[in-house]
Design an enzyme around this catalytic site. Structure first.
Site, PDB file in Angstrom:
ATOM      1  N   ASN A   9       0.865  -1.181   0.000  1.00  0.00           N
ATOM      2  CA  ASN A   9       0.000   0.000   0.000  1.00  0.00           C
ATOM      3  C   ASN A   9       0.904   1.234   0.000  1.00  0.00           C
ATOM      4  O   ASN A   9       1.457   1.590   1.030  1.00  0.00           O
ATOM      5  CB  ASN A   9      -0.892  -0.037   1.256  1.00  0.00           C
ATOM      6  CG  ASN A   9      -1.707   1.237   1.426  1.00  0.00           C
ATOM      7  OD1 ASN A   9      -1.799   2.059   0.525  1.00  0.00           O
ATOM      8  ND2 ASN A   9      -2.316   1.400   2.609  1.00  0.00           N
ATOM      9  N   TRP A  10       1.035   1.834  -1.165  1.00  0.00           N
ATOM     10  CA  TRP A  10       1.965   2.970  -1.283  1.00  0.00           C
ATOM     11  C   TRP A  10       1.405   4.239  -0.652  1.00  0.00           C
ATOM     12  O   TRP A  10       2.107   5.237  -0.541  1.00  0.00           O
ATOM     13  CB  TRP A  10       2.285   3.243  -2.763  1.00  0.00           C
ATOM     14  CG  TRP A  10       3.051   2.144  -3.437  1.00  0.00           C
ATOM     15  CD1 TRP A  10       3.514   0.981  -2.875  1.00  0.00           C
ATOM     16  CD2 TRP A  10       3.466   2.118  -4.813  1.00  0.00           C
ATOM     17  NE1 TRP A  10       4.183   0.235  -3.808  1.00  0.00           N
ATOM     18  CE2 TRP A  10       4.178   0.905  -5.014  1.00  0.00           C
ATOM     19  CE3 TRP A  10       3.319   2.985  -5.893  1.00  0.00           C
ATOM     20  CZ2 TRP A  10       4.727   0.551  -6.251  1.00  0.00           C
ATOM     21  CZ3 TRP A  10       3.861   2.634  -7.125  1.00  0.00           C
ATOM     22  CH2 TRP A  10       4.562   1.430  -7.287  1.00  0.00           C
ATOM     23  N   LYS A  11       0.134   4.255  -0.314  1.00  0.00           N
ATOM     24  CA  LYS A  11      -0.518   5.448   0.231  1.00  0.00           C
ATOM     25  C   LYS A  11      -0.280   6.637  -0.718  1.00  0.00           C
ATOM     26  O   LYS A  11      -0.200   6.427  -1.924  1.00  0.00           O
ATOM     27  CB  LYS A  11      -0.047   5.708   1.664  1.00  0.00           C
ATOM     28  CG  LYS A  11      -0.174   4.436   2.532  1.00  0.00           C
ATOM     29  CD  LYS A  11      -0.043   4.663   3.987  1.00  0.00           C
ATOM     30  CE  LYS A  11      -0.194   3.333   4.718  1.00  0.00           C
ATOM     31  NZ  LYS A  11      -0.170   3.456   6.154  1.00  0.00           N
ATOM     32  N   HIS A  96      -9.567   1.269   4.787  1.00  0.00           N
ATOM     33  CA  HIS A  96      -8.313   1.468   5.525  1.00  0.00           C
ATOM     34  C   HIS A  96      -8.558   2.404   6.709  1.00  0.00           C
ATOM     35  O   HIS A  96      -9.361   3.339   6.604  1.00  0.00           O
ATOM     36  CB  HIS A  96      -7.249   2.043   4.582  1.00  0.00           C
ATOM     37  CG  HIS A  96      -5.884   2.031   5.191  1.00  0.00           C
ATOM     38  ND1 HIS A  96      -5.475   2.962   6.111  1.00  0.00           N
ATOM     39  CD2 HIS A  96      -4.848   1.161   5.038  1.00  0.00           C
ATOM     40  CE1 HIS A  96      -4.225   2.667   6.498  1.00  0.00           C
ATOM     41  NE2 HIS A  96      -3.828   1.589   5.854  1.00  0.00           N
ATOM     42  N   GLU A  98      -6.954   4.788   7.839  1.00  0.00           N
ATOM     43  CA  GLU A  98      -6.720   6.214   7.561  1.00  0.00           C
ATOM     44  C   GLU A  98      -7.949   6.841   6.905  1.00  0.00           C
ATOM     45  O   GLU A  98      -8.249   8.014   7.118  1.00  0.00           O
ATOM     46  CB  GLU A  98      -5.463   6.374   6.678  1.00  0.00           C
ATOM     47  CG  GLU A  98      -4.200   6.141   7.497  1.00  0.00           C
ATOM     48  CD  GLU A  98      -3.018   5.630   6.707  1.00  0.00           C
ATOM     49  OE1 GLU A  98      -3.030   5.684   5.466  1.00  0.00           O
ATOM     50  OE2 GLU A  98      -2.064   5.143   7.349  1.00  0.00           O
ATOM     51  N   GLU A 168      -5.512  -4.971  10.485  1.00  0.00           N
ATOM     52  CA  GLU A 168      -4.508  -3.940  10.708  1.00  0.00           C
ATOM     53  C   GLU A 168      -4.805  -3.210  12.021  1.00  0.00           C
ATOM     54  O   GLU A 168      -5.607  -2.266  12.040  1.00  0.00           O
ATOM     55  CB  GLU A 168      -4.524  -2.931   9.557  1.00  0.00           C
ATOM     56  CG  GLU A 168      -4.174  -3.513   8.215  1.00  0.00           C
ATOM     57  CD  GLU A 168      -3.541  -2.481   7.292  1.00  0.00           C
ATOM     58  OE1 GLU A 168      -2.462  -2.742   6.793  1.00  0.00           O
ATOM     59  OE2 GLU A 168      -4.133  -1.399   7.109  1.00  0.00           O
ATOM     60  N   GLY A 174       2.372   2.224  10.801  1.00  0.00           N
ATOM     61  CA  GLY A 174       3.348   3.311  10.686  1.00  0.00           C
ATOM     62  C   GLY A 174       4.063   3.649  11.977  1.00  0.00           C
ATOM     63  O   GLY A 174       4.706   4.698  12.076  1.00  0.00           O
ATOM     64  N   SER A 209       3.275  -2.174  10.329  1.00  0.00           N
ATOM     65  CA  SER A 209       4.721  -2.213  10.596  1.00  0.00           C
ATOM     66  C   SER A 209       5.375  -3.549  10.246  1.00  0.00           C
ATOM     67  O   SER A 209       6.286  -3.994  10.933  1.00  0.00           O
ATOM     68  CB  SER A 209       5.006  -1.831  12.059  1.00  0.00           C
ATOM     69  OG  SER A 209       4.661  -0.487  12.282  1.00  0.00           O
ATOM     70  N   GLY A 230       2.759  -1.142   4.327  1.00  0.00           N
ATOM     71  CA  GLY A 230       2.783   0.291   3.998  1.00  0.00           C
ATOM     72  C   GLY A 230       4.210   0.746   3.755  1.00  0.00           C
ATOM     73  O   GLY A 230       4.775   0.537   2.688  1.00  0.00           O
ATOM     74  N   GLY A 231       4.824   1.327   4.772  1.00  0.00           N
ATOM     75  CA  GLY A 231       6.154   1.930   4.658  1.00  0.00           C
ATOM     76  C   GLY A 231       7.183   1.033   3.975  1.00  0.00           C
ATOM     77  O   GLY A 231       7.910   1.483   3.083  1.00  0.00           O
TER      78      GLY A 231
HETATM   79  P1  PGA Z   1       2.723   0.270   7.666  1.00  0.00           P
HETATM   80  O1  PGA Z   1       1.271   0.526   7.046  1.00  0.00           O
HETATM   81  O2  PGA Z   1       3.255  -1.011   7.091  1.00  0.00           O
HETATM   82  O3  PGA Z   1       3.533   1.474   7.260  1.00  0.00           O
HETATM   83  O4  PGA Z   1       2.557   0.178   9.148  1.00  0.00           O
HETATM   84  C1  PGA Z   1       0.398  -0.551   6.802  1.00  0.00           C
HETATM   85  C2  PGA Z   1      -0.885  -0.029   6.192  1.00  0.00           C
HETATM   86  O5  PGA Z   1      -1.326   1.073   6.558  1.00  0.00           O
HETATM   87  O6  PGA Z   1      -1.488  -0.702   5.348  1.00  0.00           O
END
Ligand code: PGA
Length: 251
Positions: A9-11, A96, A98, A168, A174, A209, A230-231
């Site tokens: 997930n590149w956001k 998600h 967010e 998640e 993050g 993470s 994500g990251g």
């Molecule tokens: P993260 O994000 O790996 O940076 O914790 C995961 C996500 O939000 O899908």
């Protein structure tokens, strides 16, 4: 046999030109491996076509990060499920945390989005998870059950057997603080049990993470079928490290 799904997930990262270069680097790295996992890249909308063009014949799938809940119409600035499918995606992240937090998405709206995605023949990657406060107050299972049952309750008339779940925990996203294998396993098992009540046997990804270092311990858990990353999906080295850990589960 266990299947492994690794989704990045590149956001809101990777402008189209960077997405193109990065995808080519991922492809080069995968060519050097005997990859047996399903690899999904989820770029921002504007970078989807750059990723589609780069992938060619390579067995990588593409997902969007969100869609509008209506199939089409006067919704300025929005993107529909059928547009996402026609652009070359086969997956779409939905719900998600967010988006739940920043755009007020709730379990009912998420059901509407899942419906349009299924109708457009896209596979929803449906995110659920508890906040730190909910966990601290011993409400994790209650929250997970409510998220699952509220959304599934709206989808009784549609075949949900193609959905992918992503557990998640919000406190792990993050933060560098992934769930421990014990924490992940008990929630994954709980989700599995709830889904069984709906006659559903869906892949359940862990997200929050995930890195090349902790992937092996999380992906080896019995009810974990992959990761939503994500990251660490923004670096070729760490993303392929996670793919390597997934492949080790399959060999
Ligand atoms: P993260 O994000 O790996 O940076 O914790 C995961 C996500 O939000 O899908």
């Amino acid at each position: 046999m266990k299947k492994m799904i690794i989704a990045g997930n590149w956001k809101m990262n990777m402008i189209p030109s960077a997405a193109k270069t990065f995808t080519q680097e991922i492809i080069n790295a995968l060519r050097q491996r005997d990859n047996k996992s399903t690899v999904i890249l989820c770029p921002p909308f504007i970078s989807i076509s750059a990723v589609v063009d780069s992938i060619g014949e390579m067995a990588i799938s593409i997902g969007a990060q969100n869609c509008h809940e209506k199939p089409k119409g006067a919704y300025t600035g929005e993107i529909s499920a059928s547009m996402i499918a026609d652009a070359g995606c086969t997956y779409c992240i939905v719900g998600h945390s967010e988006r739940r937090r920043d755009f007020g998405e709730n379990d009912t709206l998420i059901a509407e989005k899942i419906r349009v995605l299924i109708n457009a023949k896209l596979t929803p990657i449906w995110c659920i998870g508890e906040s730190l406060e909910e966990r601290t107050n011993g409400k994790t299972f209650e929250i997970i059950e409510k998220q699952l049952t509220t959304t599934l309750g709206e989808l009784k008339d549609i075949d949900c057997s193609g959905i992918i779940i992503a557990y998640e925990p919000i406190w792990a996203i993050g933060t560098g603080l992934a769930a421990t294998p014990g924490q992940a396993q008990e929630v994954h098992e709980f989700i599995y049990t709830i889904l069984t009540g709906y006659n559903l046997n869906l892949p359940i990804l862990y997200g929050g993470s995930v890195t090349g270092d902790n992937a092996a311990s999380l992906l080896s858990l019995p009810n974990v079928n992959g990761a939503l990353v994500g990251g660490a999906s923004l670096s070729v080295e760490s993303f392929t490290g996670i793919i390597d850990a997934a492949n080790k589960q399959l060999h």
